[in-house]
Scaffold this active site. Structure first.
Site, PDB file in Angstrom:
ATOM      1  N   CYS B 286       0.803  -1.221   0.000  1.00  0.00           N
ATOM      2  CA  CYS B 286       0.000   0.000   0.000  1.00  0.00           C
ATOM      3  C   CYS B 286       0.833   1.266   0.000  1.00  0.00           C
ATOM      4  O   CYS B 286       0.291   2.353   0.018  1.00  0.00           O
ATOM      5  CB  CYS B 286      -0.897   0.028   1.233  1.00  0.00           C
ATOM      6  N   ILE B 287       2.119   1.112   0.052  1.00  0.00           N
ATOM      7  CA  ILE B 287       2.877   2.348   0.248  1.00  0.00           C
ATOM      8  C   ILE B 287       4.108   2.375  -0.632  1.00  0.00           C
ATOM      9  O   ILE B 287       4.593   1.381  -1.072  1.00  0.00           O
ATOM     10  CB  ILE B 287       3.246   2.514   1.741  1.00  0.00           C
TER      11      ILE B 287
END
Lengths: 153, 287
Positions: B286-287
């Protein structure tokens, strides 16, 4: 396919309430979706220079808190919980809120502050992070969010 | 000579007898015929009185309007589904259904006199047994519509077998669902966007060259410059070393290209676009 856009509103000040929204905005940018964040009320803590590095996790009165409320209410417990979360994030190499906001601004996500909330909490514009694009009203927010999916947190 | 005359006389006699018979017949039939004509005229007059002919004229006009308004395909559709349509109409016009609709219409008639209710008023209304019953009927209708709508989405056959219903059960819920599901017999469920976006990930491309990268970039609408090349080659090398595609954060830290520039070089999602151009799988996380 027309350009997608998300408009996030962050209205609360706990790290557990701010961080997920920042992740969502970043994931949107990574997928090529336009994004903007509107910080209001206690969410302003995330874009105030003096407060962004000291966000706390909600442990008191939080049904999913790992620490029971009676203990969590004791002085210092909240700070302890925040430090534990900080350590965990470092282990996973996750960026803190400040770095997230820097990355977001660099990736093209627009960051706004709420004029009304700033007046209520007596926050001055020069105490905000440099990444904040402008101080706007709710009406301005809607104008900027035409065609966007609005996510309120 | 007399023989021939006899024959002629016989013939004449026969003709005369027949003539008499015909005249008798006519005599007997005349009153009957008159009566029939009289009855016929009376009946037609009666029809006229009761508006049959006016009605028939209007029917003809209605048919004419239908023919000019609708295309033959629409009429064909109608006739093909005539049984379904009539079935539904029959459903809706069951006496108990009509009764409910009639009572509901009364409520609408009186709508002008009712006072507005707020949240508290609604809460109090739920104490009323009639309101409770009405809510459960409304929910049943919603449930049926939802069921039919789901069937529509999944492309199930909309043809419903006609059911015989016990008369005490209100037929409104099912009949409301039926036309919704059957109105679009050829409709197909739209593909979801999840399926569409998941499809575009070719994964690791073995026979990859820098030229191919330029081609892929062009197909996305990105002009492949030296700066792009640096990032792409670094990303591919990183994948081959770690067996995992670098996410955006790692790219900004390792390739020497900062976030701002990266997003400018690869609009539309640097994570997935870098991976596509470099011939490596899309990065997870997610990052």
């Amino acid at each position: 396919m027309s350009q997608r856009k998300v408009s996030l509103i962050i209205s609360k000040g706990g790290l557990d309430e701010i961080y997920p929204a920042l992740i969502m905005a970043n994931a949107a940018r990574m997928s090529g979706i336009d994004a903007m964040i509107f910080f209001t009320f206690y969410g302003l803590d995330a874009i105030v220079e003096k407060k962004v590095d000291h966000l706390h996790v909600n442990v008191v009165g939080n049904p999913t808190s790992p620490i029971p409320t009676m203990l969590a209410g004791l002085p210092g417990m909240e700070r302890l919980a925040a430090n534990m979360m900080q350590k965990r994030m470092e282990e996973l190499d996750l960026p803190g809120p400040r770095e997230m906001i820097e990355t977001l601004e660099a990736s093209g996500c627009d960051i706004y502050a709420c004029e009304l909330a700033m007046q209520m909490m007596e926050i001055k514009e020069d105490s905000l992070l440099p990444q904040v694009k402008a101080v706007i009203t709710a009406g301005d927010f809607y104008d900027l969010s035409v065609g966007a999916q609005i996510i309120f947190t | 000579m007399t023989h021939k005359l006899d024959l002629v006389l016989e013939q004449l006699a026969r003709i005369e007898a027949r003539q008499e018979a015909v005249e008798e017949f006519i005599e007997e039939m005349t009153p009957v015929a008159t009566a029939m004509m009289g009855a016929g005229i009376t009946t037609f007059a009666d029809f006229e009185q009761r508006g049959y002919f006016e009605f028939a004229k209007e029917i003809m006009r209605a048919i004419d309007i239908v023919i000019t308004t609708y295309s033959i395909d629409e009429v064909r559709f109608f006739t093909d589904n005539a049984v379904l349509i009539l079935d539904t109409v029959r459903n809706i016009t069951q006496p108990d259904v009509l009764n409910i609709i009639d009572e509901a219409a009364d409520a609408v008639h009186d709508a002008g006199d009712t006072k507005p209710v707020g949240a508290w008023g609604m809460f109090q209304a739920t104490k009323d047994d009639d309101v409770r019953k009405g809510m459960s009927v409304a929910l049943e209708i919603v449930r049926q519509v939802g069921r039919a709508a789901s069937k529509m989405q999944s492309g199930e056959s909309p043809i419903r077998k006609p059911r015989t219903r016990p008369s005490h059960r209100p037929a409104a819920p099912q009949s409301a669902a039926a036309p919704v599901a059957q109105a679009a017999p050829t409709r197909q469920s739209a593909p979801t966007s999840h399926a569409a976006t998941k499809a575009v990930d070719p994964g690791f491309v073995e026979d990859w060259t820098v030229e191919k990268a330029a081609e892929i970039a062009a197909s996305i609408g990105i002009e492949f410059t030296a700066e792009h090349k640096t990032v792409i080659e670094w990303a591919r090398a990183d994948y081959i070393e770690r067996k995992a595609s670098p996410n955006v954060r790692r790219i900004t830290k390792g390739s020497g290209c900062d976030t701002r520039t990266l997003y400018q070089l690869f609009p539309g999602g640097p994570g997935k676009n870098v991976a596509r151009i470099a011939g490596i799988p899309k990065p997870g996380g997610c990052i």
